[in-house]
Design a protein around this motif. Sequence first.
Motif, PDB file in Angstrom:
ATOM      1  N   GLN A 136       1.455  14.212  -1.408  1.00 30.25           N
ATOM      2  CA  GLN A 136       2.651  13.900  -0.639  1.00 30.25           C
ATOM      3  C   GLN A 136       2.516  12.459  -0.160  1.00 30.25           C
ATOM      4  O   GLN A 136       1.428  12.047   0.230  1.00 30.25           O
ATOM      5  CB  GLN A 136       2.697  14.833   0.567  1.00 30.25           C
ATOM      6  N   VAL A 137       3.617  11.727  -0.178  1.00 28.34           N
ATOM      7  CA  VAL A 137       3.538  10.318   0.210  1.00 28.34           C
ATOM      8  C   VAL A 137       3.828  10.168   1.696  1.00 28.34           C
ATOM      9  O   VAL A 137       4.811  10.694   2.193  1.00 28.34           O
ATOM     10  CB  VAL A 137       4.533   9.486  -0.616  1.00 28.34           C
ATOM     11  N   ARG A 138       2.948   9.481   2.418  1.00 28.96           N
ATOM     12  CA  ARG A 138       3.191   9.154   3.823  1.00 28.96           C
ATOM     13  C   ARG A 138       3.815   7.757   3.877  1.00 28.96           C
ATOM     14  O   ARG A 138       3.894   7.083   2.857  1.00 28.96           O
ATOM     15  CB  ARG A 138       1.869   9.200   4.587  1.00 28.96           C
ATOM     16  N   PRO A 139       4.275   7.305   5.063  1.00 32.61           N
ATOM     17  CA  PRO A 139       4.966   6.003   5.122  1.00 32.61           C
ATOM     18  C   PRO A 139       4.164   4.902   4.415  1.00 32.61           C
ATOM     19  O   PRO A 139       2.954   4.815   4.558  1.00 32.61           O
ATOM     20  CB  PRO A 139       5.066   5.735   6.622  1.00 32.61           C
ATOM     21  N   SER A 140       4.876   4.111   3.667  1.00 29.01           N
ATOM     22  CA  SER A 140       4.249   3.137   2.785  1.00 29.01           C
ATOM     23  C   SER A 140       4.738   1.745   3.141  1.00 29.01           C
ATOM     24  O   SER A 140       5.716   1.593   3.842  1.00 29.01           O
ATOM     25  CB  SER A 140       4.626   3.436   1.343  1.00 29.01           C
ATOM     26  N   SER A 141       4.061   0.753   2.605  1.00 26.86           N
ATOM     27  CA  SER A 141       4.485  -0.616   2.828  1.00 26.86           C
ATOM     28  C   SER A 141       4.564  -1.329   1.483  1.00 26.86           C
ATOM     29  O   SER A 141       3.538  -1.561   0.841  1.00 26.86           O
ATOM     30  CB  SER A 141       3.480  -1.285   3.771  1.00 26.86           C
ATOM     31  N   LEU A 142       5.769  -1.595   1.031  1.00 28.19           N
ATOM     32  CA  LEU A 142       5.961  -2.396  -0.187  1.00 28.19           C
ATOM     33  C   LEU A 142       6.717  -3.658   0.247  1.00 28.19           C
ATOM     34  O   LEU A 142       7.943  -3.682   0.259  1.00 28.19           O
ATOM     35  CB  LEU A 142       6.742  -1.622  -1.253  1.00 28.19           C
ATOM     36  N   PRO A 143       5.967  -4.717   0.635  1.00 26.02           N
ATOM     37  CA  PRO A 143       6.585  -5.886   1.258  1.00 26.02           C
ATOM     38  C   PRO A 143       7.124  -6.885   0.232  1.00 26.02           C
ATOM     39  O   PRO A 143       6.864  -8.094   0.320  1.00 26.02           O
ATOM     40  CB  PRO A 143       5.435  -6.486   2.076  1.00 26.02           C
ATOM     41  N   PHE A 144       7.859  -6.383  -0.778  1.00 21.12           N
ATOM     42  CA  PHE A 144       8.484  -7.256  -1.784  1.00 21.12           C
ATOM     43  C   PHE A 144       9.598  -6.447  -2.433  1.00 21.12           C
ATOM     44  O   PHE A 144       9.652  -5.220  -2.275  1.00 21.12           O
ATOM     45  CB  PHE A 144       7.461  -7.714  -2.837  1.00 21.12           C
ATOM     46  N   ASP A 145      10.459  -7.149  -3.168  1.00 17.70           N
ATOM     47  CA  ASP A 145      11.556  -6.487  -3.854  1.00 17.70           C
ATOM     48  C   ASP A 145      11.009  -5.855  -5.138  1.00 17.70           C
ATOM     49  O   ASP A 145      10.423  -6.546  -5.964  1.00 17.70           O
ATOM     50  CB  ASP A 145      12.618  -7.555  -4.157  1.00 17.70           C
ATOM     51  N   VAL A 146      11.177  -4.548  -5.278  1.00 13.51           N
ATOM     52  CA  VAL A 146      10.630  -3.829  -6.437  1.00 13.51           C
ATOM     53  C   VAL A 146      11.471  -4.061  -7.696  1.00 13.51           C
ATOM     54  O   VAL A 146      10.948  -4.109  -8.811  1.00 13.51           O
ATOM     55  CB  VAL A 146      10.547  -2.317  -6.093  1.00 13.51           C
ATOM     56  N   ASP A 147      12.779  -4.256  -7.513  1.00 15.77           N
ATOM     57  CA  ASP A 147      13.690  -4.364  -8.658  1.00 15.77           C
ATOM     58  C   ASP A 147      13.263  -5.466  -9.626  1.00 15.77           C
ATOM     59  O   ASP A 147      13.030  -6.608  -9.211  1.00 15.77           O
ATOM     60  CB  ASP A 147      15.119  -4.655  -8.171  1.00 15.77           C
ATOM     61  N   THR A 204       0.843  -1.198   0.000  1.00 17.54           N
ATOM     62  CA  THR A 204       0.000   0.000   0.000  1.00 17.54           C
ATOM     63  C   THR A 204       0.880   1.250   0.000  1.00 17.54           C
ATOM     64  O   THR A 204       1.979   1.262   0.553  1.00 17.54           O
ATOM     65  CB  THR A 204      -0.929   0.088   1.237  1.00 17.54           C
ATOM     66  N   LEU A 205       0.367   2.280  -0.655  1.00 15.98           N
ATOM     67  CA  LEU A 205       1.004   3.602  -0.631  1.00 15.98           C
ATOM     68  C   LEU A 205      -0.018   4.564  -0.067  1.00 15.98           C
ATOM     69  O   LEU A 205      -1.177   4.542  -0.468  1.00 15.98           O
ATOM     70  CB  LEU A 205       1.374   4.054  -2.048  1.00 15.98           C
ATOM     71  N   ASP A 206       0.430   5.417   0.850  1.00 16.70           N
ATOM     72  CA  ASP A 206      -0.473   6.397   1.460  1.00 16.70           C
ATOM     73  C   ASP A 206      -0.089   7.773   0.948  1.00 16.70           C
ATOM     74  O   ASP A 206       0.952   8.315   1.336  1.00 16.70           O
ATOM     75  CB  ASP A 206      -0.364   6.309   2.981  1.00 16.70           C
ATOM     76  N   ILE A 207      -0.905   8.324   0.062  1.00 11.77           N
ATOM     77  CA  ILE A 207      -0.596   9.633  -0.536  1.00 11.77           C
ATOM     78  C   ILE A 207      -1.610  10.648  -0.023  1.00 11.77           C
ATOM     79  O   ILE A 207      -2.805  10.507  -0.238  1.00 11.77           O
ATOM     80  CB  ILE A 207      -0.598   9.543  -2.066  1.00 11.77           C
ATOM     81  N   ALA A 208      -1.119  11.645   0.689  1.00 12.78           N
ATOM     82  CA  ALA A 208      -2.001  12.680   1.243  1.00 12.78           C
ATOM     83  C   ALA A 208      -1.809  13.951   0.419  1.00 12.78           C
ATOM     84  O   ALA A 208      -0.740  14.173  -0.154  1.00 12.78           O
ATOM     85  CB  ALA A 208      -1.634  12.941   2.692  1.00 12.78           C
ATOM     86  N   PHE A 209      -2.848  14.775   0.370  1.00  9.65           N
ATOM     87  CA  PHE A 209      -2.734  16.034  -0.354  1.00  9.65           C
ATOM     88  C   PHE A 209      -2.385  17.148   0.620  1.00  9.65           C
ATOM     89  O   PHE A 209      -2.928  17.224   1.706  1.00  9.65           O
ATOM     90  CB  PHE A 209      -4.042  16.359  -1.071  1.00  9.65           C
ATOM     91  N   TYR A 210      -1.468  17.980   0.235  1.00 11.67           N
ATOM     92  CA  TYR A 210      -1.161  19.137   1.069  1.00 11.67           C
ATOM     93  C   TYR A 210      -1.157  20.373   0.189  1.00 11.67           C
ATOM     94  O   TYR A 210      -0.912  20.304  -1.013  1.00 11.67           O
ATOM     95  CB  TYR A 210       0.190  18.973   1.772  1.00 11.67           C
ATOM     96  N   ARG A 211      -1.462  21.496   0.798  1.00 16.38           N
ATOM     97  CA  ARG A 211      -1.486  22.736   0.028  1.00 16.38           C
ATOM     98  C   ARG A 211      -0.059  23.260  -0.075  1.00 16.38           C
ATOM     99  O   ARG A 211       0.661  23.332   0.898  1.00 16.38           O
ATOM    100  CB  ARG A 211      -2.402  23.755   0.715  1.00 16.38           C
ATOM    101  N   ASP A 212       0.336  23.568  -1.275  1.00 20.21           N
ATOM    102  CA  ASP A 212       1.690  24.029  -1.539  1.00 20.21           C
ATOM    103  C   ASP A 212       1.900  25.382  -0.858  1.00 20.21           C
ATOM    104  O   ASP A 212       1.098  26.270  -1.022  1.00 20.21           O
ATOM    105  CB  ASP A 212       1.810  24.183  -3.054  1.00 20.21           C
ATOM    106  N   ASP A 213       2.988  25.540  -0.096  1.00 19.34           N
ATOM    107  CA  ASP A 213       3.168  26.836   0.561  1.00 19.34           C
ATOM    108  C   ASP A 213       4.314  27.632  -0.051  1.00 19.34           C
ATOM    109  O   ASP A 213       4.810  28.575   0.541  1.00 19.34           O
ATOM    110  CB  ASP A 213       3.331  26.687   2.077  1.00 19.34           C
ATOM    111  N   VAL A 214       4.748  27.240  -1.242  1.00 17.84           N
ATOM    112  CA  VAL A 214       5.788  28.032  -1.906  1.00 17.84           C
ATOM    113  C   VAL A 214       5.170  29.004  -2.902  1.00 17.84           C
ATOM    114  O   VAL A 214       5.826  29.434  -3.842  1.00 17.84           O
ATOM    115  CB  VAL A 214       6.846  27.164  -2.618  1.00 17.84           C
TER     116      VAL A 214
END
Length: 169
Positions: free
Chosen positions: A77-88, A59-69
């Motif tokens: 923006q990506v929050r901590p994710s779980s990729l329980p396998f080798d992506v390569d 799972t990937l946890d992507i949250a939206f944030y308002r750009d402050d620049v």
Amino acid sequence: MTTPEVTPLLERVQHDLEGRLQALDAPLDEAAMVGIHTGGAWVARALHQRLGLALPLGTLDIAFYRDDVGQAGLNPQVRPSSLPFDVDDRVIVLVDDVLHTGRTVRAALNEIFDYGRPAAVLLVVLVDRGGRELPFAADVVGTRLSLPRHRRIKLSGPEPLHFIIQDTA
Ligand code: 5GP
Ligand code: MG
């Protein structure tokens, strides 16, 4: 506009995805699936079960944030994710419920590439609602809807999964 039923969309997506994986020579016991939190993770869980994939679901946890620049709009923006396998060198199936501007997919791909270099990434969505702002297209689409900006198609879950079309204004 009629609200789509989830089960026939899942059936269509499963069928088309099996064809895409075969075309890539990616056996079901080696393909990895990643769902985007929360709607995409529900859809991914249903597809993962239907396909009988061997590797654990990521799972990937992507949250939206308002750009402050100083730029207008929302940025994912990506929050901590779980990729329980080798992506390569692995074929990765990235799953979301709804594809709209494409900004979530952009953030998800960045995150996946932080873990490694996949052999290929297939994008699967239940609904493509149009309105793209970045050059992304899904490989497998359950259905296409043209929704005005002020409307949302809301996926409720996890069980039973169903859609509701809402006004956000
Ligand atoms: P995008 O980043 O492509 O603009 O939006 C896609 C993300 O926002 C997806 O993760 C999706 O869950 C959510 N999203 C965008 N529009 C809708 C919508 O109409 N309904 C729902 N349920 N999610 C949406
Ligand atoms: Mg979402």
